[in-house]
Design a protein around this motif. Structure first.
Motif, short mmCIF file in Angstrom:
data_model
loop_
_atom_site.label_atom_id
_atom_site.label_comp_id
_atom_site.label_asym_id
_atom_site.label_seq_id
_atom_site.Cartn_x
_atom_site.Cartn_y
_atom_site.Cartn_z
N PRO A 72 -17.93 46.01 -10.95
CA PRO A 72 -19.26 45.20 -10.82
C PRO A 72 -19.12 43.86 -11.54
O PRO A 72 -18.30 43.37 -12.02
CB PRO A 72 -20.22 46.05 -11.96
CG PRO A 72 -19.27 46.71 -12.96
CD PRO A 72 -17.85 47.03 -12.02
N LEU A 73 -20.31 43.04 -11.15
CA LEU A 73 -20.30 41.79 -11.60
C LEU A 73 -21.52 41.65 -12.75
O LEU A 73 -22.38 42.21 -12.64
CB LEU A 73 -20.73 40.84 -10.53
CG LEU A 73 -19.75 40.71 -9.23
CD1 LEU A 73 -20.52 39.46 -8.26
CD2 LEU A 73 -18.33 40.41 -9.84
N VAL A 74 -20.97 40.81 -13.59
CA VAL A 74 -21.94 40.61 -14.94
C VAL A 74 -22.05 38.98 -14.74
O VAL A 74 -21.05 38.15 -14.96
CB VAL A 74 -21.52 40.78 -16.16
CG1 VAL A 74 -22.37 40.46 -17.32
CG2 VAL A 74 -21.41 42.45 -16.08
N LEU A 75 -23.19 38.63 -14.63
CA LEU A 75 -23.50 36.98 -14.48
C LEU A 75 -24.18 36.21 -15.68
O LEU A 75 -25.13 36.97 -16.23
CB LEU A 75 -24.52 36.80 -13.16
CG LEU A 75 -24.04 37.55 -11.82
CD1 LEU A 75 -25.26 37.22 -10.99
CD2 LEU A 75 -22.91 37.09 -11.38
N VAL A 76 -23.60 35.12 -16.16
CA VAL A 76 -23.96 34.77 -17.35
C VAL A 76 -24.45 33.27 -16.95
O VAL A 76 -23.80 32.34 -16.59
CB VAL A 76 -22.85 34.36 -18.56
CG1 VAL A 76 -23.38 34.20 -19.95
CG2 VAL A 76 -22.05 35.84 -18.53
N HIS A 77 -25.51 32.86 -17.11
CA HIS A 77 -26.50 31.58 -17.04
C HIS A 77 -25.82 30.46 -17.96
O HIS A 77 -25.23 30.92 -19.25
CB HIS A 77 -27.88 31.76 -16.78
CG HIS A 77 -28.61 32.12 -18.11
ND1 HIS A 77 -28.62 31.10 -19.01
CD2 HIS A 77 -29.20 33.28 -18.44
CE1 HIS A 77 -29.51 31.63 -19.95
NE2 HIS A 77 -29.55 32.90 -19.77
N GLY A 78 -26.18 29.31 -17.59
CA GLY A 78 -26.12 28.18 -18.57
C GLY A 78 -27.29 27.71 -19.40
O GLY A 78 -28.19 28.44 -19.50
N ASP A 96 -21.43 44.77 -1.81
CA ASP A 96 -20.43 45.73 -2.08
C ASP A 96 -20.13 46.24 -3.43
O ASP A 96 -19.16 46.76 -3.66
CB ASP A 96 -19.24 45.28 -1.52
CG ASP A 96 -18.63 43.92 -1.97
OD1 ASP A 96 -19.16 43.59 -2.91
OD2 ASP A 96 -17.56 43.72 -1.61
N ARG A 97 -20.90 45.75 -4.16
CA ARG A 97 -20.91 46.17 -5.72
C ARG A 97 -22.09 46.02 -6.42
O ARG A 97 -23.10 45.27 -5.83
CB ARG A 97 -19.73 45.35 -6.33
CG ARG A 97 -20.20 43.88 -6.44
CD ARG A 97 -18.90 43.01 -6.84
NE ARG A 97 -17.95 42.68 -6.12
CZ ARG A 97 -16.65 42.82 -6.13
NH1 ARG A 97 -16.07 42.72 -7.42
NH2 ARG A 97 -15.79 42.31 -5.03
N ASP A 98 -22.17 46.66 -7.82
CA ASP A 98 -23.49 46.52 -8.49
C ASP A 98 -23.34 45.10 -9.09
O ASP A 98 -22.30 44.72 -9.65
CB ASP A 98 -23.51 47.46 -9.60
CG ASP A 98 -24.10 48.73 -8.81
OD1 ASP A 98 -24.79 48.75 -8.06
OD2 ASP A 98 -23.78 50.00 -9.68
N VAL A 99 -24.54 44.39 -9.42
CA VAL A 99 -24.65 42.73 -9.95
C VAL A 99 -25.66 43.07 -10.86
O VAL A 99 -26.57 43.65 -10.87
CB VAL A 99 -24.83 42.17 -8.60
CG1 VAL A 99 -25.10 40.55 -9.46
CG2 VAL A 99 -23.68 41.93 -7.63
N PRO A 137 -15.78 44.94 -15.62
CA PRO A 137 -16.53 44.11 -14.66
C PRO A 137 -15.73 42.80 -14.60
O PRO A 137 -14.96 42.50 -15.32
CB PRO A 137 -17.99 43.93 -15.36
CG PRO A 137 -17.61 44.08 -16.73
CD PRO A 137 -16.76 45.00 -17.05
N VAL A 138 -16.10 42.00 -13.45
CA VAL A 138 -15.80 40.55 -13.26
C VAL A 138 -16.98 39.87 -14.05
O VAL A 138 -18.02 40.27 -13.59
CB VAL A 138 -15.47 40.42 -11.89
CG1 VAL A 138 -15.33 38.64 -11.70
CG2 VAL A 138 -14.36 41.15 -11.33
N VAL A 139 -16.63 38.81 -14.90
CA VAL A 139 -17.73 38.11 -15.42
C VAL A 139 -17.70 36.75 -14.81
O VAL A 139 -16.90 36.00 -14.77
CB VAL A 139 -17.67 38.22 -16.94
CG1 VAL A 139 -18.78 37.24 -17.58
CG2 VAL A 139 -17.47 39.48 -17.56
N VAL A 140 -19.05 36.39 -14.24
CA VAL A 140 -18.99 34.91 -13.53
C VAL A 140 -20.10 34.24 -14.51
O VAL A 140 -21.09 34.74 -15.08
CB VAL A 140 -19.80 35.30 -12.30
CG1 VAL A 140 -19.81 33.78 -11.67
CG2 VAL A 140 -18.96 36.13 -11.36
#
Length: 326
Positions: A72-78, A96-99, A137-140
């Motif tokens: 899954p992806l975990v998105l971290v804002h600025g 193709d994955r949970d976000v 997860p992948v962290v963006v």
């Protein structure tokens, strides 16, 4: 001659003193008027709340359209952002994955709980991963959110599959000293002038529209509904006070030496028209992180994730494929 200059100096000093007193008085009066007639926006906050290391944290989830077993992806804002900045690109990434995206403490619809520093922000990210029971997860990270993502990578490298740094290098943006964590510019903003200035900006659409348009480019939504989505969190009780406190705090960030010790796989995305993070910064960061996964978005600006979501999603793809492909 000397006596005349002295008189003029006293007059100028008295004039400046009067102006300062008037500025303080006007700022206090403006804040008093704002308390009597506050602006509140009826903007829905999609998503749900979790307890992340003791902080009530707002989270949004985009389920995978076609689950593939990818991390899954975990998105971290600025800085001064919220989950809203991911609202156009997250559905594309969820093919193709949970976000998941969450509001960093002090911003968005998350509780305003100081301290607003990198250690506390890192605690919160770890709390989000634990609360959501996410496995590697992948962290963006976007902009200053890159610092939070890389800080967690240093603290718990085995817990994530990789980090993608978008439009930010994880270090303080300002100042020549890159050897002290959390260094850079520190704005000392006095009361009541600072709260009055921030209040004046968020009460009205025009300043926010101008800032967003400049950072985002022609593809960014700047209609009233979109601008109100930006403003709404700051207009909640405590929103302005939290923003002023964040502004007074040192900029979050790792040192160059700390970044060089990151061991998890990393990738970098930058926009050619981003004034804070362009090709030189991306090249230097790639050398520190020992990665060759560097993607440029020609003609894009700092908020490419909102202004050009299709290209931004495509730019993330090399990293996503490398950190847990099919």
């Amino acid at each position: 001659m000397r006596r005349g200059l002295g008189r003029w100096a006293r007059r100028i000093g008295l004039t400046l003193l009067v102006l300062v007193v008037l500025l303080f008085a006007a700022s206090g009066a403006y804040l008093g008027w704002d308390r009597l007639r506050p602006v509140r926006l009826d903007v829905a906050a999609p998503g749900f709340d979790v307890d992340a290391a003791g902080v009530r944290t707002h989270v949004e989830h985009w389920p995978a359209a076609q689950p593939s077993g990818r991390p899954p992806l975990v998105l971290v804002h600025g800085f001064a952002e919220s989950t809203y900045v991911w609202s156009r690109v997250a559905p594309l990434l969820a093919a193709d994955r949970d976000v998941y995206a969450y509001d960093v403490r002090g911003f968005g619809f998350t509780d305003r709980v100081p301290p607003y520093d990198l250690a506390a922000d890192t605690d919160q990210l770890g709390g989000v991963l634990a609360a959501l029971h996410l496995e590697r997860p992948v962290v963006v990270g976007h902009s200053s959110g890159v610092a939070i993502a890389l800080s967690w990578a240093l603290r718990a490298p085995a817990s994530i599959s990789g980090v993608i740094a978008a439009n930010g290098d994880g270090t303080p943006y300002f100042g020549a000293d890159r050897t002290s964590a959390g260094g850079g510019a520190r704005w000392v903003l006095v009361d009541p002038i600072a709260p009055a200035a921030v209040t004046a900006v968020v009460r009205h659409r025009a300043p926010i529209r101008s800032i967003v348009a400049a950072q985002c480019g022609p593809g960014c939504p700047t209609d009233d509904a979109a601008i109100d989505r930006w403003r709404a969190p700051f207009l909640l009780p405590g929103g302005v006070d939290a923003m002023v406190t964040v502004l007074r705090s040192p900029l979050i960030g790792l040192t160059d030496a700390q970044e060089s010790t990151v061991a998890v796989p990393t990738a970098i995305v930058y926009s050619s028209e981003d004034g804070s993070f362009g090709r030189p910064e991306a090249t230097a960061m790639a050398a520190r992180l020992r990665t060759d996964l560097v993607t440029e978005l020609p003609g894009a600006r700092h908020l490419a994730l909102l202004g050009d979501p299709e290209r931004f999603a495509a730019a993330l793809r090399p990293g996503l494929d490398a950190f847990g492909g099919r």
